[in-house]
Write an enzyme that holds these catalytic residues in place. Structure first.
Site, PDB file in Angstrom:
ATOM      1  N   LYS A  22      92.562  30.543  20.445  1.00 31.44           N
ATOM      2  CA  LYS A  22      92.421  29.976  21.800  1.00 31.44           C
ATOM      3  C   LYS A  22      90.946  29.882  22.196  1.00 31.44           C
ATOM      4  CE  LYS A  22      93.029  32.763  25.612  1.00 31.44           C
ATOM      5  NZ  LYS A  22      91.916  32.719  26.571  1.00 31.44           N
ATOM      6  N   ASN A  23      90.238  30.993  22.065  1.00 34.52           N
ATOM      7  CA  ASN A  23      88.879  31.035  22.598  1.00 34.52           C
ATOM      8  C   ASN A  23      87.866  30.282  21.742  1.00 34.52           C
ATOM      9  OD1 ASN A  23      89.886  32.390  24.752  1.00 34.52           O
ATOM     10  ND2 ASN A  23      89.150  34.421  24.131  1.00 34.52           N
ATOM     11  N   ARG A  92      89.553  30.110  33.253  1.00 33.44           N
ATOM     12  CA  ARG A  92      88.148  30.450  33.305  1.00 33.44           C
ATOM     13  C   ARG A  92      87.293  29.489  32.469  1.00 33.44           C
ATOM     14  NH1 ARG A  92      84.128  33.472  35.780  1.00 33.44           N
ATOM     15  NH2 ARG A  92      82.528  33.875  34.253  1.00 33.44           N
ATOM     16  N   CYS A 116      92.469  34.475  34.439  1.00 27.17           N
ATOM     17  CA  CYS A 116      93.105  35.777  34.614  1.00 27.17           C
ATOM     18  C   CYS A 116      92.282  36.667  35.530  1.00 27.17           C
ATOM     19  CB  CYS A 116      93.258  36.464  33.247  1.00 27.17           C
ATOM     20  SG  CYS A 116      94.659  35.845  32.324  1.00 27.17           S
ATOM     21  N   ARG A 121      84.325  38.370  37.672  1.00 24.84           N
ATOM     22  CA  ARG A 121      84.020  37.195  36.858  1.00 24.84           C
ATOM     23  C   ARG A 121      83.214  36.124  37.609  1.00 24.84           C
ATOM     24  NH1 ARG A 121      89.015  35.609  33.048  1.00 24.84           N
ATOM     25  NH2 ARG A 121      87.433  35.467  31.457  1.00 24.84           N
ATOM     26  N   PRO A 122      82.014  36.495  38.069  1.00 24.59           N
ATOM     27  CA  PRO A 122      81.194  35.498  38.761  1.00 24.59           C
ATOM     28  C   PRO A 122      80.678  34.435  37.785  1.00 24.59           C
ATOM     29  CG  PRO A 122      79.938  37.505  38.412  1.00 24.59           C
ATOM     30  CD  PRO A 122      81.326  37.779  37.902  1.00 24.59           C
ATOM     31  N   ILE A 123      80.142  33.335  38.324  1.00 21.07           N
ATOM     32  CA  ILE A 123      79.554  32.321  37.436  1.00 21.07           C
ATOM     33  C   ILE A 123      78.049  32.169  37.700  1.00 21.07           C
ATOM     34  CG2 ILE A 123      81.697  31.034  37.011  1.00 21.07           C
ATOM     35  CD1 ILE A 123      80.611  28.943  39.092  1.00 21.07           C
ATOM     36  N   ASP A 124      77.476  33.219  38.320  1.00 16.72           N
ATOM     37  CA  ASP A 124      76.053  33.139  38.670  1.00 16.72           C
ATOM     38  C   ASP A 124      75.159  32.835  37.469  1.00 16.72           C
ATOM     39  OD1 ASP A 124      76.831  35.600  37.645  1.00 16.72           O
ATOM     40  OD2 ASP A 124      75.411  36.778  38.824  1.00 16.72           O
ATOM     41  N   ASP A 307      89.712  42.230  24.831  1.00 19.05           N
ATOM     42  CA  ASP A 307      90.987  41.502  24.862  1.00 19.05           C
ATOM     43  C   ASP A 307      92.121  42.262  24.166  1.00 19.05           C
ATOM     44  OD1 ASP A 307      89.747  39.499  26.237  1.00 19.05           O
ATOM     45  OD2 ASP A 307      89.482  38.183  24.515  1.00 19.05           O
ATOM     46  N   ILE A 329      83.616  45.837  29.778  1.00 19.20           N
ATOM     47  CA  ILE A 329      83.299  44.407  29.981  1.00 19.20           C
ATOM     48  C   ILE A 329      83.845  43.898  31.324  1.00 19.20           C
ATOM     49  CG2 ILE A 329      83.362  42.073  28.960  1.00 19.20           C
ATOM     50  CD1 ILE A 329      82.254  43.983  26.903  1.00 19.20           C
ATOM     51  N   ARG A 399      99.759  31.556  28.176  1.00 18.68           N
ATOM     52  CA  ARG A 399      98.409  30.996  28.224  1.00 18.68           C
ATOM     53  C   ARG A 399      97.671  31.246  26.919  1.00 18.68           C
ATOM     54  NH1 ARG A 399      94.916  32.589  33.052  1.00 18.68           N
ATOM     55  NH2 ARG A 399      93.576  31.453  31.626  1.00 18.68           N
TER      56      ARG A 399
HETATM   57  N1  EPU Z   1      79.438  37.593  33.886  1.00 21.22           N
HETATM   58  C1  EPU Z   1      78.658  37.559  35.025  1.00 21.22           C
HETATM   59  N2  EPU Z   1      78.170  36.337  35.435  1.00 21.22           N
HETATM   60  C2  EPU Z   1      78.427  35.178  34.766  1.00 21.22           C
HETATM   61  C3  EPU Z   1      79.223  35.239  33.594  1.00 21.22           C
HETATM   62  C4  EPU Z   1      79.709  36.472  33.178  1.00 21.22           C
HETATM   63  O1  EPU Z   1      78.409  38.576  35.658  1.00 21.22           O
HETATM   64  O2  EPU Z   1      77.939  34.118  35.198  1.00 21.22           O
HETATM   65  C5  EPU Z   1      79.963  38.904  33.441  1.00 21.22           C
HETATM   66  C6  EPU Z   1      81.501  38.945  33.447  1.00 21.22           C
HETATM   67  O3  EPU Z   1      82.026  39.206  34.730  1.00 21.22           O
HETATM   68  C7  EPU Z   1      81.769  40.051  32.446  1.00 21.22           C
HETATM   69  C8  EPU Z   1      80.621  39.884  31.428  1.00 21.22           C
HETATM   70  O4  EPU Z   1      79.634  39.088  32.065  1.00 21.22           O
HETATM   71  O5  EPU Z   1      81.659  41.296  33.067  1.00 21.22           O
HETATM   72  C9  EPU Z   1      81.029  39.227  30.131  1.00 21.22           C
HETATM   73  O6  EPU Z   1      81.821  38.075  30.395  1.00 21.22           O
HETATM   74  P1  EPU Z   1      81.791  36.781  29.471  1.00 21.22           P
HETATM   75  O7  EPU Z   1      81.026  35.707  30.169  1.00 21.22           O
HETATM   76  O8  EPU Z   1      81.365  37.168  28.094  1.00 21.22           O
HETATM   77  O9  EPU Z   1      83.328  36.398  29.431  1.00 21.22           O
HETATM   78  P2  EPU Z   1      83.947  34.964  29.421  1.00 21.22           P
HETATM   79  O10 EPU Z   1      83.096  34.015  28.666  1.00 21.22           O
HETATM   80  O11 EPU Z   1      84.377  34.597  30.780  1.00 21.22           O
HETATM   81  C10 EPU Z   1      85.279  35.222  27.164  1.00 21.22           C
HETATM   82  C11 EPU Z   1      86.723  35.105  26.761  1.00 21.22           C
HETATM   83  C12 EPU Z   1      87.489  36.288  27.294  1.00 21.22           C
HETATM   84  C13 EPU Z   1      86.886  37.560  26.707  1.00 21.22           C
HETATM   85  C14 EPU Z   1      85.381  37.619  27.080  1.00 21.22           C
HETATM   86  C15 EPU Z   1      84.677  38.804  26.471  1.00 21.22           C
HETATM   87  C16 EPU Z   1      87.126  32.748  26.644  1.00 21.22           C
HETATM   88  C17 EPU Z   1      87.810  31.545  27.193  1.00 21.22           C
HETATM   89  N3  EPU Z   1      87.276  33.884  27.305  1.00 21.22           N
HETATM   90  O12 EPU Z   1      85.275  35.224  28.583  1.00 21.22           O
HETATM   91  O13 EPU Z   1      88.837  36.157  26.835  1.00 21.22           O
HETATM   92  O14 EPU Z   1      87.535  38.685  27.229  1.00 21.22           O
HETATM   93  O15 EPU Z   1      84.729  36.420  26.629  1.00 21.22           O
HETATM   94  O16 EPU Z   1      84.799  38.791  25.099  1.00 21.22           O
HETATM   95  O17 EPU Z   1      86.498  32.663  25.601  1.00 21.22           O
HETATM   96  C18 EPU Z   1      91.172  36.283  26.971  1.00 21.22           C
HETATM   97  O18 EPU Z   1      91.226  35.565  25.953  1.00 21.22           O
HETATM   98  O19 EPU Z   1      92.177  36.852  27.441  1.00 21.22           O
HETATM   99  C19 EPU Z   1      89.884  36.469  27.638  1.00 21.22           C
HETATM  100  C20 EPU Z   1      89.772  36.939  28.869  1.00 21.22           C
END
Ligand code: EPU
Length: 416
Positions: A22-23, A92, A116, A121-124, A307, A329, A399
């Site tokens: 998926k990812n 996301r 989820c 999970r901010p996008i800053d 995960d 995480i 999902r």
């Molecule tokens: N974060 C911020 N600001 C941002 C982006 C991230 O503070 O702008 C924080 C997040 O809140 C978190 C940390 O950085 O605490 C790491 O998050 P990351 O950005 O790595 O996660 P993601 O890209 O949103 C992907 C996977 C997740 C998996 C994580 C960690 C996808 C679609 N999602 O999420 O998968 O848990 O990496 O490996 O690739 C799942 O498949 O169930 C899933 C949640």
């Protein structure tokens, strides 16, 4: 009905083939927007998030044909830069459409992504990273309007390791002007898959799989064919389910090279795991006796993945001793603890840690899945429990898992 019913207490025995990742598929699908041509992707999993990503691609003008596990995306003409709220909000990973659309059209409109609920999970950092490359944002009623004259290659160090931010930067950089150097880049196999796909389409990328990725912008990307890697998290889920329930299972088409930490935990909790590397098969044998884990932290790759934390937690409820798991995480990834405790588990949570008193019997209960991986963990708990478990919220599980009940039935579980 949005439920899964399980009669627990059955050993798992048999073979199951692992679906595509998926990812890995999601950002690669976003990347097809950058390609002025046709992309053929093999082994795409049939899951809700992929269905929604396809809808998002179609909404901006891509023509998508889905045949079996093969997705054919024609992105010759991108007519729109605005993504519909309904699907952006459903997951996301819609946020990686930002880098891809900016790369292709220098403009993108989308709202804050959903997904989820496992933390804030901010996008800053996503927005900051795009700004670093010359993008300006306007925000109105939670809708982000991103625009730039051109994307400019730059040296960027990501403050907190992030899979999604690394992906967005890669997507924005492949058609940018000049060289982009990403420092403190995520090293997850899904990043490697995205870069391999992009290189196959004509991108110039080096260093993927390390924490320093260098991208030299090119004029355009062209059509290509790519086979998605199997899903390490799905393979890990079945490995842990077997360790928890006992039995003998062979997993076929396993990305073993990505699973060292999971295989090693599987062994330390008592499963006998044999790797048949040439055949990409993993055999798991378990007598159903689970040893506790004194302490484990989730980590970025190659550490133990967040995960799979919930699945491991479910298995440890029947270990012979006390286990401690820390989630590093996502701050809200212990939402299954009250559900497991209702089944008779003894889990205590303090901040980002749980202490699990194992060896109790679990009894079947009516449960609610509130997110994808937690939902899969509740299924494992139901399989390990005595009696009947009914889990609501099947749509969360769908999902990420093509058909968890089907695969588990193939292994002898009583589940529908
Ligand atoms: N974060 C911020 N600001 C941002 C982006 C991230 O503070 O702008 C924080 C997040 O809140 C978190 C940390 O950085 O605490 C790491 O998050 P990351 O950005 O790595 O996660 P993601 O890209 O949103 C992907 C996977 C997740 C998996 C994580 C960690 C996808 C679609 N999602 O999420 O998968 O848990 O990496 O490996 O690739 C799942 O498949 O169930 C899933 C949640």
């Amino acid at each position: 009905m949005d439920t899964i019913c399980i009669e627990g207490g059955v050993l798992l025995c048999g073979d199951v083939t692992i679906q595509g990742s998926k990812n890995a598929t999601l950002p690669i699908l976003a990347a097809t927007i950058l390609v002025e041509g046709q992309t053929v992707l093999h082994r795409c999993p049939h899951i809700l998030d992929i269905v929604h990503m396809v809808k998002l691609l179609e909404s901006v003008g891509c023509k998508v044909i889905w045949e079996g596990d093969c997705l054919c995306v024609d992105a010759f003409e991108i007519k729109e830069v605005c993504f519909p709220e309904k699907y952006v909000d459903s997951m996301r990973s819609s946020i990686v459409l930002l880098g891809a659309m900016l790369g292709r059209k220098k403009e993108a409109v989308l709202q804050y992504p959903g997904g989820c609920v496992i933390g804030k999970r901010p996008i800053d950092m996503h927005l900051w990273a795009m700004e670093e490359m010359g993008v300006a944002f306007l925000e109105k009623s939670s809708i982000l309007h991103a625009r730039c004259e051109k994307l400019l290659g730059k040296e960027i160090s990501i403050p907190i390791l992030s899979v999604g931010v690394t992906e967005n930067l890669i997507l924005a950089a492949v058609l940018a002007k000049g060289e982009t150097v990403i420092r403190h880049a995520a090293m997850e196999p899904e990043i490697v898959a995205l870069c391999d796909f992009l290189i196959g389409a004509g991108a110039r990328i080096k260093g993927h799989g390390t924490d320093r990725i260098v991208i030299e912008g090119v004029e355009k990307l062209s059509g290509s064919e790519y086979v998605v890697t199997p899903d390490r998290i799905v393979a890990g889920t079945y490995l842990l389910a077997t360790a928890g329930c006992g039995g003998e299972v062979v997993l076929e088409d396993v990305p073993m090279e990505q699973m060292d930490s999971v295989i090693s935990i599987g062994r330390s909790i008592g499963a006998v795991i044999t790797e048949y590397k040439a055949d990409r098969k993993l055999q798991i044998f378990s007598e159903g006796k689970r040893r506790p884990i004194p302490y484990l932290e989730t980590e970025v790759y190659p550490g133990f993945p967040t995960d799979l934390q919930s699945c491991l937690l479910a298995v440890m409820t029947k270990a012979e001793g006390i286990s401690v798991i820390a989630e590093t995480i996502f701050e809200d990834r212990f939402r299954i603890v009250p559900e497991l405790n209702r089944m008779g588990a003894r889990i205590f949570q303090k901040d980002n840690r749980v202490m699990i008193w194992g060896a109790n019997g679990l009894v079947g209960a009516k449960l609610t899945a509130k997110e994808l991986r937690g939902g899969a963990a509740l299924v494992i708990a139901g399989l390990m429990a005595e009696g009947k478990t009914v889990i609501q919220g099947r749509n969360y599980i769908e999902r990420g898992y093509e058909n968890l009940p089907r695969d588990l039935r193939q292994l002898g579980a009583v589940i529908r």
